[in-house]
Design a protein around this motif. Sequence first.
Motif, mmCIF file in Angstrom:
data_model
loop_
_atom_site.group_PDB
_atom_site.id
_atom_site.type_symbol
_atom_site.label_atom_id
_atom_site.label_comp_id
_atom_site.label_asym_id
_atom_site.label_seq_id
_atom_site.Cartn_x
_atom_site.Cartn_y
_atom_site.Cartn_z
ATOM 1 N N GLU A 1 -3.713 -5.006 3.248
ATOM 2 C CA GLU A 1 -3.843 -4.436 4.596
ATOM 3 C C GLU A 1 -5.076 -4.988 5.302
ATOM 4 O OE1 GLU A 1 -0.897 -2.111 2.542
ATOM 5 O OE2 GLU A 1 -2.863 -2.840 1.930
ATOM 6 N N ALA A 2 -6.176 -5.191 4.557
ATOM 7 C CA ALA A 2 -7.394 -5.750 5.143
ATOM 8 C C ALA A 2 -7.175 -7.179 5.620
ATOM 9 C CB ALA A 2 -8.534 -5.703 4.130
ATOM 10 N N TRP A 3 -6.212 -7.864 5.015
ATOM 11 C CA TRP A 3 -5.871 -9.232 5.407
ATOM 12 C C TRP A 3 -4.744 -9.258 6.445
ATOM 13 C CZ3 TRP A 3 -5.490 -11.119 -0.355
ATOM 14 C CH2 TRP A 3 -6.780 -11.316 -0.861
ATOM 15 N N ASN A 4 -4.385 -8.096 6.946
ATOM 16 C CA ASN A 4 -3.263 -7.995 7.894
ATOM 17 C C ASN A 4 -1.947 -8.465 7.272
ATOM 18 O OD1 ASN A 4 -4.955 -7.146 10.157
ATOM 19 N ND2 ASN A 4 -5.734 -9.253 10.112
ATOM 20 N N LEU A 5 -1.819 -8.232 5.953
ATOM 21 C CA LEU A 5 -0.623 -8.643 5.214
ATOM 22 C C LEU A 5 -0.006 -7.455 4.476
ATOM 23 C CD1 LEU A 5 -1.963 -12.007 3.694
ATOM 24 C CD2 LEU A 5 -0.465 -11.727 5.695
ATOM 25 N N GLY A 6 -0.233 -6.251 4.981
ATOM 26 C CA GLY A 6 0.337 -5.072 4.345
ATOM 27 C C GLY A 6 1.840 -4.977 4.548
ATOM 28 N N TRP A 7 2.446 -3.962 3.949
ATOM 29 C CA TRP A 7 3.893 -3.826 3.997
ATOM 30 C C TRP A 7 4.416 -3.706 5.421
ATOM 31 C CZ3 TRP A 7 8.475 -4.640 2.425
ATOM 32 C CH2 TRP A 7 9.560 -3.857 2.848
ATOM 33 N N GLU A 8 3.790 -2.890 6.238
ATOM 34 C CA GLU A 8 4.306 -2.695 7.587
ATOM 35 C C GLU A 8 4.322 -4.005 8.363
ATOM 36 O OE1 GLU A 8 5.713 -0.040 8.589
ATOM 37 O OE2 GLU A 8 5.187 1.198 6.842
ATOM 38 N N ALA A 9 3.265 -4.793 8.220
ATOM 39 C CA ALA A 9 3.185 -6.062 8.952
ATOM 40 C C ALA A 9 4.233 -7.048 8.462
ATOM 41 C CB ALA A 9 1.782 -6.663 8.810
ATOM 42 N N LEU A 10 4.381 -7.163 7.132
ATOM 43 C CA LEU A 10 5.325 -8.134 6.583
ATOM 44 C C LEU A 10 6.767 -7.690 6.783
ATOM 45 C CD1 LEU A 10 3.501 -9.169 3.280
ATOM 46 C CD2 LEU A 10 3.349 -10.191 5.565
#
Length: 396
Positions: A102-111
Amino acid sequence: MTKPLQGLRVIELGQLIAGPFAGKMLAEFGAEVIKIEPPGSGDPLRKWRLLHEGTSVWWAVQSRNKQSVSLDLRTPEGQDVVRTLVQDADVLIENFRPGTMEAWNLGWEALHAINPKLVMLRVSGYGQTGPYRDRPGFGVVGEAMGGLRHLSGEPGRTPVRAGVSIGDSLSALHGVIGVLLALRHRDQNGGEGQVVDVALYESVFNMMESLLPEYSVFGTVRQAAGSSLPGIAPTNAYLCADGKYALIAGNGDGIFRRLMEVIERLDLRDDPELARNDGRVRHVARLDAAIGAWAAERTLDEVLERLNEARIPAGRIYDVADIAADPHYKAREMILDTQLADGTPVQVPGIVPKLSATPGEVLHAAPALGEHTDAVLADIGIDSTTRAAWRARGII
């Protein structure tokens, strides 16, 4: 020959054992696995255990059949690459501490927004929820919390570990099962992906058999029992005349009778109290003494020959030299001859499970760090000039 997972694209972001072990199994059965590693250092597993020419020989097992892309996920450029790769991916594997992605903007919601079909395997010490989620957790901690470490070793002694990272490997296996279940659901229900949330401690706890129900019903806190298996008798390691141990499992009712005939204890064979396991458990010390006395007068080979003839489960305790020399391992293709990057011969474990029509396969050796970076990035439209600039900045 078509492999069962052929056409499946997997992005592996994990490091060390649990996540990469799951990726290894998927790759062995045909999945295309693109492994993302930090530039310069790569996956820390490259430096674990014994090294040959600076790289762990373990790497030859854990990363076979994979592609390696060096990419700094802490940079916006690296994160953009992952988001682009995810557009055409079926599975993403990560085993960072919860919140890292999530800190890398690669969390579940984003992906999931980028690719609703994506299945995301998340392996962590304590899972993605709960009061312990933010704690760092390695396999050894999961083994302790899951109940395994308390049961390992001799009574009254310091609890011991299994000798391998069994908590990580069990988590990887649960992860693979979860991924396959999620893919099955996706393909049957409109193409929707989901998260597979695997916790190290839960994977271990799932193997603890009757530990919890025995406690909840009887208040019994099971303790370490050395080489025996409490509540199942007789089964133990027995010292032979040549100083070697024979593992003997005479705990089936019919097997027990045959075992007592072999050791010439017909009195025990015919004792009605010993006809069923619950009775044998009450007299386990007496049975172990009888079997131990018989084994102590014979070499290990003599013991195993007699027991095999009588169809009684028994075996020797193998070390790796025994494994490497064993004809059954070879016949089952569990020892594969291959080469390290410099041509040095190396033996590696074969592939399990064995599928009769579509078996797994080692198609290519474990990659050098970043070996496939240029090819993968070029495939998603990143030109050579950009790649050169990124390489100069340490992004790839």
